[in-house]
Enzyme design. Structure first.
Site, PDB file in Angstrom:
ATOM      1  N   HIS A   1      31.602 -10.824 -15.327  1.00 29.54           N
ATOM      2  CA  HIS A   1      32.966 -10.265 -15.718  1.00 29.54           C
ATOM      3  C   HIS A   1      33.147  -8.913 -15.032  1.00 29.54           C
ATOM      4  CE1 HIS A   1      34.741 -13.594 -17.707  1.00 29.54           C
ATOM      5  NE2 HIS A   1      33.978 -13.306 -19.090  1.00 29.54           N
TER       6      HIS A   1
ATOM      7  N   HIS B   1      35.435 -18.889 -19.142  1.00 32.03           N
ATOM      8  CA  HIS B   1      36.223 -17.779 -18.735  1.00 32.03           C
ATOM      9  C   HIS B   1      35.821 -17.686 -17.254  1.00 32.03           C
ATOM     10  CE1 HIS B   1      35.292 -16.747 -23.082  1.00 32.03           C
ATOM     11  NE2 HIS B   1      36.592 -16.480 -22.869  1.00 32.03           N
TER      12      HIS B   1
ATOM     13  N   ASP C   1      31.158 -21.348 -17.142  1.00 30.26           N
ATOM     14  CA  ASP C   1      31.645 -20.470 -18.210  1.00 30.26           C
ATOM     15  C   ASP C   1      33.014 -20.836 -18.467  1.00 30.26           C
ATOM     16  OD1 ASP C   1      30.605 -17.963 -20.206  1.00 30.26           O
ATOM     17  OD2 ASP C   1      32.726 -17.956 -19.581  1.00 30.26           O
TER      18      ASP C   1
ATOM     19  N   ASP D   1      30.444 -21.634 -23.574  1.00 21.67           N
ATOM     20  CA  ASP D   1      31.475 -21.215 -24.494  1.00 21.67           C
ATOM     21  C   ASP D   1      32.713 -22.272 -24.209  1.00 21.67           C
ATOM     22  OD1 ASP D   1      31.901 -20.019 -22.069  1.00 21.67           O
ATOM     23  OD2 ASP D   1      32.224 -17.990 -22.939  1.00 21.67           O
TER      24      ASP D   1
HETATM   25 ZN   LIG Z   1      32.955 -16.867 -21.190  1.00 23.97          ZN
END
Ligand SMILES: [Zn+2]
Length: 311
Positions: free
Chosen positions: A125, A164, A162, A246
């Protein structure tokens, strides 16, 4: 050859506030799980500290200094609503950078077939000049650029599964024609980016949004039917993985229903792709995954497939 496994006890010095999902125990449960005899063949190494030359492949010096100078002498402070630093956070994030670059050297110098880095904080990120979502430096993008600069690879691909969106990696490779980036993510979900029309300056970014509640079969089918075909057309010489777990059905931060076995199958697909197109070269690094028992099992499944492909 073997699978290299890089980690370091000093990652435990990167502290987040009590109750924060990105916690010290994440690596403890992983290392406990990988201490079982079935992982005796892993080539276990301690992550070296990264260098300024490595981190500035993706981030300006001013940002690196900002992160360094933000670390408090005690306790932890928030850089935004999610992202915290403590006294040793800069060193931990630099060590995560050092780990992936060492992994690149091991694989490209023929010392390991593939590698997994169990590091904290995660990295996908972090944008050029902005920490986000528990991340300080764009670890996997740095590894990709390091492989091209130091080992003169022409093209590489990064796959991010992931839950996200890897907004940071996307930001760091957006205008690089030689890095393909493929990110699958639950949508809608934080950080709110990762739409299919985000394709990069050179049309080599693929975003694959996943509807809430889907299981891993959705992504497995997409890899088989369309995504890996597009990656093969790009002709990458090495495959990088942002391995976040996740999307697991037990994870507290998202709403997908991947099983541990889904992550095994996904890893197998990626390793088979690398065997066929990239001489088996894979460097994978830990991103998210916040349900501790599931995280340990998913990493075990992921690493076991890497080991099977290292024989
Ligand atoms: Zn994540």
């Amino acid at each position: 050859m073997k699978t290299a496994y890089l980690t370091h006890s000093d990652y435990d010095l990167h502290l987040t506030p009590a109750g924060h999902p990105e916690q010290v125990d994440r690596l403890s449960v992983i290392n406990e799980r990988l201490s079982k005899p079935e992982f005796n063949d892993l080539h276990k190494l301690t992550s070296p500290m990264g260098t300024n030359e490595q981190v500035t492949l993706c981030h300006p010096e001013s940002y690196v200094n900002y992160i360094k100078n933000s670390c408090p002498s005690e306790g932890s402070i928030a850089l935004d609503g999610d992202t915290h630093v403590s006294a040793e956070s800069f060193n931990s994030a630099m060590r995560a950078v050092g780990a992936v670059c060492e992994a690149v050297d091991l694989v490209l110098n023929g010392k390991a077939k593939n590698a997994f880095c169990a590091s904290r904080p995660p990295g996908h990120h972090a944008e050029k000049s902005k920490p986000m979502g528990f991340c300080l430096f764009g670890t996997i993008a740095i590894a990709a650029k390091y492989a091209m600069k130091t080992h003169r690879l022409s093209r590489v691909a990064i796959i991010d599964f992931d839950v996200h969106h890897g907004n940071g990696t996307q930001d760091l490779v957006w205008d690089d024609p030689n890095i393909m980036f493929i990110s699958s993510q639950q949508m809608p979900l934080w950080p709110g980016t990762g739409f299919e029309n985000e394709t990069g300056a050179f049309n080599n970014i693929i975003n694959y949004p996943l509807k809430p509640e889907v299981d891993g079969q959705d992504l497995i089918n997409a890899y088989k039917k369309e995504i890996l075909e597009k990656v093969s057309e790009f002709k990458p010489e090495m495959l990088f993985i942002s391995a976040g777990f996740d999307a697991h059905k037990n994870d507290p931060l998202a709403n997908l229903n991947f099983s541990t076995d889904d992550f095994r199958i996904i890893t197998k697909l990626l390793c088979e792709f690398a065997a066929n197109h990239c001489k088996g070269r894979v460097v994978s690094t830990l991103e998210g995954g916040y349900d501790l028992p599931s995280l340990a099992e998913c990493v075990a499944a992921h690493v076991k497939v890497l080991m099977e492909h290292a024989k």
